[in-house]
Design an enzyme around this catalytic site. Structure first.
Site, PDB file in Angstrom:
ATOM      1  CG  HIS A   1      45.021  71.578   5.476  1.00 28.72           C
ATOM      2  ND1 HIS A   1      43.807  70.942   5.664  1.00 28.72           N
ATOM      3  CD2 HIS A   1      45.471  71.919   6.718  1.00 28.72           C
ATOM      4  CE1 HIS A   1      43.537  70.898   6.963  1.00 28.72           C
ATOM      5  NE2 HIS A   1      44.530  71.472   7.617  1.00 28.72           N
ATOM      6  CB  CYS A   2      44.063  77.343   5.504  1.00 35.95           C
ATOM      7  SG  CYS A   2      44.414  78.848   6.453  1.00 35.95           S
TER       8      CYS A   2
END
Length: 266
Positions: A127-128
């Site tokens: 997850h960025c």
């Protein structure tokens, strides 16, 4: 468009504003871009502007794209249900399909539940927080393309910023004359290092058909923890891995890839 105004709006607005403020500084300061404009040579300034525009468009595309959310227990593409597929694949060779403890959906192999998005994502990478989205099976290739375009724009911007540094008779005058450009140079320099590291790590992982999550948590993942340290059941060789990643746009049944690898060990 509804997703734009959720929790990621502030991050996306900050990214866009910072990008265009720095671009404006590079165009208005006494840099090579400004000199090209004054001489009427508009080709390189136009190319730089279009490159920045492309990076912003790719940023929003990756940020708002479905990363490969698992929507239901049914496998797409006419393959039948997960229960039917599970009965066809020998369980002695393939780890048993599991249900997510959060959303209660049956997870395909290489999927993982994201605590931030509160969804399971196919071939989950990470997850960025900068794009406020997961990177998974559907948007991973575009994330890497975005990083490559962003790195090219940053390196070009770094050269432009350096060209605008003007000498002065004293440090005080030098900082006053180059103040905005020095701030832009610092932001560009730090961003260039971060993006370069991301590009290198992702291209390496793509070349060996591994995800960031698998690389970090290998010892805790059921289908990998019993493999040898250098063994990867999804690795088909560098060229094939790169071709599949960048050129093949489809949902992959990783259980079948895992089964073939287990039945035909290299």
């Amino acid at each position: 468009m509804q997703n734009v105004f959720r929790t990621g709006f502030l991050v996306r607005a900050t990214h866009t504003l910072l990008t265009w403020v720095i671009t404006l500084i590079l165009f208005l300061h006494n840099t090579d871009l400004r000199k090209y404009e004054e001489r009427g040579e508009l080709l390189l300034p136009a190319f730089f502007f279009l490159l920045v525009m492309l990076s912003v468009l790719l940023y929003f595309a990756v940020s708002l794209m479905d990363p490969g959310f698992v929507l239901a227990d049914t496998v797409k593409g006419g393959q039948g249900s997960d229960e039917e597929m599970e009965s066809m694949i020998p369980q002695s060779l393939t780890p048993r399909l599991r249900r997510c403890g959060y959303c209660l959906l049956q997870q395909p192999m290489r999927a993982k539940h994201c605590q931030t998005c509160k969804r399971c994502v196919r071939r989950f990478d990470h997850h960025c927080p900068w794009i406020e989205n997961c990177v998974g099976e559907r948007n991973h290739r575009w994330f890497v393309v975005y990083l490559l375009v962003q790195l090219l724009a940053l390196l070009w911007a770094l050269r432009i910023a350096l060209s605008g540094i003007s000498p002065s008779v004293s440090w005080e005058t030098w900082f006053r004359v180059n103040g905005f450009l020095l701030v832009a140079l610092a932001v560009i320099g730090v961003s260039s290092v971060v993006v370069a590291l991301l590009v290198g790590s992702h291209l390496y992982l793509v070349s060996v058909s591994c995800t960031t999550w698998e690389f970090i948590s290998r010892h805790r993942i059921s289908y990998l923890k019993n493999c040898r340290d250098e063994e990867n059941p999804f690795d088909r060789g560098v060229l094939c891995n790169l071709w599949d990643f960048f050129c093949i746009c489809r949902t992959v049944m990783w259980e079948q890839v895992y089964q073939r690898s287990t039945l035909n060990p290299v």
